[in-house]
Design a protein around this motif. Sequence first.
Motif, mmCIF file in Angstrom:
data_model
loop_
_atom_site.group_PDB
_atom_site.id
_atom_site.type_symbol
_atom_site.label_atom_id
_atom_site.label_comp_id
_atom_site.label_asym_id
_atom_site.label_seq_id
_atom_site.Cartn_x
_atom_site.Cartn_y
_atom_site.Cartn_z
ATOM 1 N N ARG A 86 23.052 83.543 63.785
ATOM 2 C CA ARG A 86 23.241 84.269 62.521
ATOM 3 C C ARG A 86 24.299 85.365 62.640
ATOM 4 O O ARG A 86 24.774 85.877 61.642
ATOM 5 N N ASP A 87 24.656 85.742 63.862
ATOM 6 C CA ASP A 87 25.639 86.805 64.076
ATOM 7 C C ASP A 87 27.064 86.284 63.898
ATOM 8 O O ASP A 87 27.336 85.103 64.104
ATOM 9 N N GLU A 88 27.943 87.185 63.534
ATOM 10 C CA GLU A 88 29.358 86.842 63.459
ATOM 11 C C GLU A 88 29.856 86.550 64.881
ATOM 12 O O GLU A 88 29.481 87.243 65.827
ATOM 13 N N PRO A 89 30.691 85.545 65.039
ATOM 14 C CA PRO A 89 31.208 85.245 66.383
ATOM 15 C C PRO A 89 32.164 86.331 66.868
ATOM 16 O O PRO A 89 32.880 86.921 66.054
ATOM 17 N N PRO A 90 32.199 86.580 68.159
ATOM 18 C CA PRO A 90 33.119 87.593 68.701
ATOM 19 C C PRO A 90 34.535 87.022 68.827
ATOM 20 O O PRO A 90 35.007 86.714 69.928
ATOM 21 N N VAL A 94 24.942 70.253 65.989
ATOM 22 C CA VAL A 94 25.656 70.970 67.045
ATOM 23 C C VAL A 94 24.736 71.184 68.250
ATOM 24 O O VAL A 94 23.593 71.603 68.089
ATOM 25 N N VAL A 95 25.260 70.894 69.432
ATOM 26 C CA VAL A 95 24.548 71.132 70.686
ATOM 27 C C VAL A 95 25.471 71.963 71.565
ATOM 28 O O VAL A 95 26.620 71.593 71.782
ATOM 29 N N ASN A 96 24.966 73.089 72.058
ATOM 30 C CA ASN A 96 25.765 73.968 72.915
ATOM 31 C C ASN A 96 25.040 74.219 74.230
ATOM 32 O O ASN A 96 24.381 75.231 74.403
ATOM 33 N N PRO A 97 25.166 73.294 75.176
ATOM 34 C CA PRO A 97 24.508 73.520 76.468
ATOM 35 C C PRO A 97 25.213 74.624 77.257
ATOM 36 O O PRO A 97 26.356 74.973 76.972
ATOM 37 N N ALA A 98 24.509 75.143 78.228
ATOM 38 C CA ALA A 98 25.088 76.151 79.121
ATOM 39 C C ALA A 98 26.052 75.459 80.092
ATOM 40 O O ALA A 98 26.434 74.310 79.882
ATOM 41 N N LEU A 99 26.417 76.139 81.146
ATOM 42 C CA LEU A 99 27.293 75.572 82.175
ATOM 43 C C LEU A 99 26.654 74.305 82.726
ATOM 44 O O LEU A 99 25.504 74.315 83.156
ATOM 45 N N LEU A 100 27.381 73.196 82.680
ATOM 46 C CA LEU A 100 26.863 71.913 83.137
ATOM 47 C C LEU A 100 27.081 71.742 84.630
ATOM 48 O O LEU A 100 28.190 71.946 85.133
ATOM 49 N N LEU A 101 26.032 71.346 85.331
ATOM 50 C CA LEU A 101 26.110 71.059 86.762
ATOM 51 C C LEU A 101 25.511 69.695 87.012
ATOM 52 O O LEU A 101 24.618 69.266 86.302
ATOM 53 N N GLY A 102 25.995 69.028 88.056
ATOM 54 C CA GLY A 102 25.401 67.744 88.406
ATOM 55 C C GLY A 102 26.318 66.930 89.277
ATOM 56 O O GLY A 102 27.404 67.362 89.663
ATOM 57 N N TYR A 133 35.014 76.612 69.754
ATOM 58 C CA TYR A 133 34.550 77.292 68.538
ATOM 59 C C TYR A 133 35.166 76.679 67.281
ATOM 60 O O TYR A 133 34.461 76.323 66.339
ATOM 61 N N TYR A 134 36.493 76.539 67.265
ATOM 62 C CA TYR A 134 37.144 76.044 66.058
ATOM 63 C C TYR A 134 36.869 74.557 65.842
ATOM 64 O O TYR A 134 36.803 74.100 64.700
ATOM 65 N N GLY A 135 36.659 73.805 66.914
ATOM 66 C CA GLY A 135 36.252 72.404 66.762
ATOM 67 C C GLY A 135 34.885 72.302 66.112
ATOM 68 O O GLY A 135 34.650 71.478 65.210
#
Length: 126
Positions: free
Chosen positions: A31-35, A67-75, A49-51
């Motif tokens: 809900r916050d404005e993006p930085p 929209v899915v925003n995972p954290a840093l992906l490792l594997g 962000y713009y995509g």
Amino acid sequence: MQGRGPAPGRGREHQRDDRDQHRPERVADERDEPPLSLINKWPYYRSKYYGEQSALARDAEDFEVVVVNPALLLGPGDLHGSSTEDVRRALEQRSPVVPAGGYAFVDARDAAEGMILALQKGRAGP
């Protein structure tokens, strides 16, 4: 005799921690404005962000966007250490900076499963 630290029988809750000045009043959410001043400094984050904004602008009944925003992906398969190197440095305590919130990462296989579930069960729209 003047001592340091809390008085006997009193906890740290009465002391101010120097790190408190860097802690936000609350955790930001969608809900916050993006930085934008921060996002626009980094081409990778700017493109993400713009995509996302472009996709959400197309959200409609005939074109649902989840929209899915995972954290840093490792594997497995990170042959060049593009993501795992940051974590390795943190674990070896060789990171020059530790973000106030710590590190957030997820196994790429778990993120893939989450994305499939989002495709099957997610709600479209901003």
